[in-house]
Every structure is written in C-alpha cells, then in structure tokens.
Design an enzyme around this catalytic site. Structure first.
Site: not given
Ligand code: SF4
Length: 496
Positions: A34, A60, A134-135, A274
C-alpha cells in the site's frame, strides 16, 4: 543440489503450507502493498494528497481514498480502482480542509472490497479518527478474536481496523498516549498515517519493515511512503520517520516520540529490489543506484557471452543497466511494456487467459532477431511469466537466452505486507536452479547470491531477507493469510 528432473509448472493450491501461507496472489509477481500520504497545513490538502497518491499508484491499485479535515469536520471519499478513477469528477472539491491523509490499497489482509478501502474513519469517544496503513499485522487474527470475544463488532475484514479498536479501547485520554498503547499490542509491519482531531500522526513499527518519510512544503508538513510523492507536490525531503518513532504534527510543529525501544531493524530489502519507484529514496538509499549495484554484482557473479542486455521493464531497467555497465554488453529495449494495462472490470481473467503475457509485453524483433540475449529480471515468483516471456523472445528470433535475476531465489512467503503466493507455489521452494532453468527453457540462468545482495545494500544487517532465507524476525503463532479475517471463526477464549 537435488537430482535434476523434468520441471513441470508449479501447481496452484489455495491450501496453506505448514509454514503458514499468504493467500495466493493473482499474478506471477510479488504484489506491492500500500501507499500512504499525509499533509498538515496546506490550503488544498486533498488536492495535494491526490497528487501524492498518484505518485504512489504503483504501491496499490485496488482502491484509493482521502480523508480531509479542518480539524473539526472530517470529509472522506473512497472507491475501488485507480486514483484517477476514484477521484474522477468533482470528488476532490468536497474534501475541504488543510489536513488530509490518503491511501492506495493492494490488499494483503482482507479481501478487495470497498468496505476495506482506506483510510478507515470511525467515531470514538474523543471524536473522529482516520487511519491509513501500509504493512501487515501478524497477530491481527488473535487480537480480533480476543476483541470479538468481548463483544466488539468489526465493520471490515482488514487488519487495520484492529488498530483502530485498540486505540479506541485505550485507557489513555490523549491521542499521543493512546496510539503507542494500542501499537504495543500489535506485531508485524506497519507504517501508519493517522488523523485525530487536528493532528496528523505518522508511525513506523519498531523494525521499520515499510518506509515512511517526512517532508516539508513551505509551512506544510508531509508524510509519504516514498520520496517520489514528495517530489510531485514540491515538498523537500526532511528525513525518514525512524523505526519505532511516532511523529505528531499540529499547530505546535512536529514532535517526535520514541514509542518503542530500539530493536534490530528489518527494512524490507524487496522495496529496494522491486517495489519502490527507482526515482525514490527509500531507507535513505537511492533505489536506482541500489538496483544498478545489484545489476553490476550480478554481471560479476554470472557473466554471459552475449550481444545485448535487455530488461523486463520497468522494474528491472536499473538492474539491467547495471549489468550492461559492468559487462560492457550494450543495453537494448528488447521488450516493451504496455503501460495502459491496469485493472479492468471487463472479464479480466478471460482477457488474461486469452492473451497472457502478450497483454503486458511485446518483443521487438528488429532488436532480438539472431541475437544472444541477456534478460535481466528482478525476481522469479512462480516462474510462469518468465517462461512465457522467454517463449516470446524466442518467437522474436532470440538465438540464445541467458536469464539473470537481480535477487536470490524466493523460497518463502512474506508475512509483513507483501502479497506472496503460498510457499509451495514459489518455484524456488521446490526446484533447483538447474530445474528452473529447464522449466524456463533458457540457455543459462543465474541468480544474485545472498552475499551479493547483502554487499549491495548499506547496513546489510538492518534489512529483512525472509523471503530468501526463511529467517522471520517477527514470529507468527498461527497460520495467517490475507483472507483469514473474512472467514467465520469459532469464538475463542479471551486471551486477556
Ligand atoms: Fe520484504 Fe521479503 Fe521481508 Fe517480506 S519477507 S518484508 S518481501 S524482504
């Protein structure tokens, strides 16, 4: 090395492995998690947040949302789809206020529904609170079971709502104490942006799995997952939010609180390989320069006799350039990516079935015909996409294909906010490099070594490498997948 045998396409199972299993991801890439953004003290806060989310779109693509406030009223808009779709029309005009947070979601826990779109906004005893996460919490299921056992009702199937409940149940009365008290019970990965009253709060978990940075735009303060989101709004990078740190931004400025004692840091190395954009600075490192280092090291470890180097665009471009620089083999654009392939609501699975990898990539025959080609990719997950790409390159006339991967073999699932397939679906969990080479149908295959990867990042001991070596720094006591919170569960005994 295991005895070599013929390699078949890895089977796709939804069952979990004994090591636990993330839900199967829909494609043959690890999926970004995210993106979060927050701004305090800007006249057009929602509009700037929109721009920030636009820059973070790669993190996302399932849903997007913004919550804006003047410190009293909270206004929100969320939807399923890309940022530009969700905020088409006049949605932004309704989001008045000088403080805002935004979120791009790719689900890592909880399904892909509008109800799970973030930021989540709730009323609690102190007023309104909104959160973007985020996570991935590895103990979300246990916490939720415990709270539901005491009668709590959840509106979503996202692990983020667990954090909101913990904040709301805190015995403290000030948000600056409520948030740390709640997070003390959470294990796993979280970089958070929170709106509470007129405060904007940013927090990173004690190990710092996911990035979060602090920026400045005139008098306004900005929080963002990556620096590319600061750039787009014209904000200057100030610093990273440190692992275990909470920053509180309000009319008094920025206050920093160390809310957790220092732990061994575990910044996700895949952000560098990435996930993050190459123009970002993440964990204090230029993503592009790290990827070039990876490519140069890869060329040293696995040289090839070849005519050209090509990348699997776009995420492998920098590594392929590094390989080219080190080897002296010219870099060419042998594969072209269609940037307009996004989420479609028109039978996406049928389209993918019919056209497969051709939908996303096309090979340039003029460049490839008769050539010995080094293909640099950043990772191999299931191997199905790589295999299709190799077939495409051969059909375009490539004489030899030497596949090079700028990371070690991925043999383990991620539990810290990246959507990975079950372990058994990861080709490197059950196949040797030689077996993978045969499966891909390439003339040679070389992965970057773990030593090589560690040599390319600064402070190598401060990174997570669990998807390569299975060394999970935050343990999880139960099998956890992203849909676990969707399933009905038997009421469990209260745990506290
Ligand atoms: Fe990143 Fe892999 Fe660690 Fe997950 S397991 S946080 S993808 S390095």
């Amino acid at each position: 090395m295991k005895e070599s045998r013929s390699v078949t396409q890895p089977s796709v199972h939804r069952a979990k492995s004994h090591t636990g299993g993330a839900a199967p991801s829909s494609g043959d890439r690890l999926r970004e998690e995210c993106g979060v953004f927050g701004i305090w003290g800007a006249e057009n806060a929602a509009r700037l947040t929109y721009a920030g989310l636009y820059a973070l779109q790669h993190r996302g693509q399932e849903s997007a949302g913004i919550v804006a406030t003047d410190g009293v009223e909270y206004r929100e808009h969320k939807g399923v789809g890309l940022v530009s779709d969700v905020f088409a029309g006049r949605a932004l005009e309704t989001l008045r206020g000088s403080i805002a947070i935004g979120h791009n979601r790719y689900s890592t826990t909880g399904g892909s529904h509008l109800q799970n779109a973030q930021p989540l906004v709730v009323n609690y005893r102190e007023g309104k609170i909104a959160i973007g996460h985020n996570g991935n919490l590895v103990n979300a299921l246990a916490l939720r079971d415990e709270m539901e056992g005491k009668g709590s009702i959840f509106q979503t199937t996202s692990d983020t709502e667990v954090i909101l409940h913990l904040i709301a149940r805190s015995s403290a009365t000030e948000i600056e104490r409520m948030v740390p008290e709640a997070l003390a019970r959470c294990q796993g990965a979280y970089s958070l942006v929170i709106l509470a009253g007129d405060k904007l709060i940013g927090v990173r978990d004690p190990r710092g799995f996911r990035p979060l940075c602090l920026g400045r735009r005139g008098d306004a303060h900005v929080l963002a997952s990556e620096t590319c989101a600061l750039d787009i709004v014209g904000a200057d990078f100030v610093r990273e939010v440190e692992p275990g740190e909470m920053v509180v931004i309000d009319g008094q400025g920025v206050r920093s609180h160390r809310i957790f004692r220092a732990e061994a840091q575990r910044a996700c190395v895949f952000e560098l390989i990435y996930f993050s954009r190459p123009d970002s600075v993440v964990f204090g490192l230029s993503v592009d320069s790290i990827r070039r280092r990876l490519g140069r090291r890869l060329a040293e470890e696995h040289p090839a006799e070849a005519d050209i180097v090509i990348s699997v665009p776009d995420s492998s471009n920098s590594a392929a350039l590094g390989f080219s620089e080190q080897s002296g083999i010219p870099f060419e654009l042998g594969l072209i990516r269609n940037h307009y392939v996004g989420r479609t609501f028109i039978a996406p699975h049928q389209i993918t079935r019919d056209f497969g990898v051709n939908l996303k990539f096309n090979a340039v025959r003029r460049i490839l015909d008769g050539k010995r080609v080094v293909v640099v990719d950043d990772s191999i997950v299931r191997g199905t996409t790589s295999r299709s790409l190799v077939a495409m390159l051969r059909a375009a006339g490539a004489r030899e294909i030497h596949f090079r991967v700028s990371s070690p073999p991925i043999g383990w699932s991620c539990y810290y906010g990246i959507d990975t397939p079950n372990r058994r679906e990861l080709i490197a969990s059950s196949h040797t490099v030689e077996q993978i080479r045969k499966y891909l149908h390439v003339d040679s295959l070389g992965y970057l070594s773990m030593e090589g990867l560690r040599a390319c990042v600064d402070r190598p001991d401060d990174h997570c490498y669990a998807c390569f070596d299975g060394d999970y720094s935050v343990r999880f006591g139960e099998e956890m997948d992203k849909l676990a919170l969707e399933r009905p569960r038997a009421r469990t005994a209260e745990t506290s």
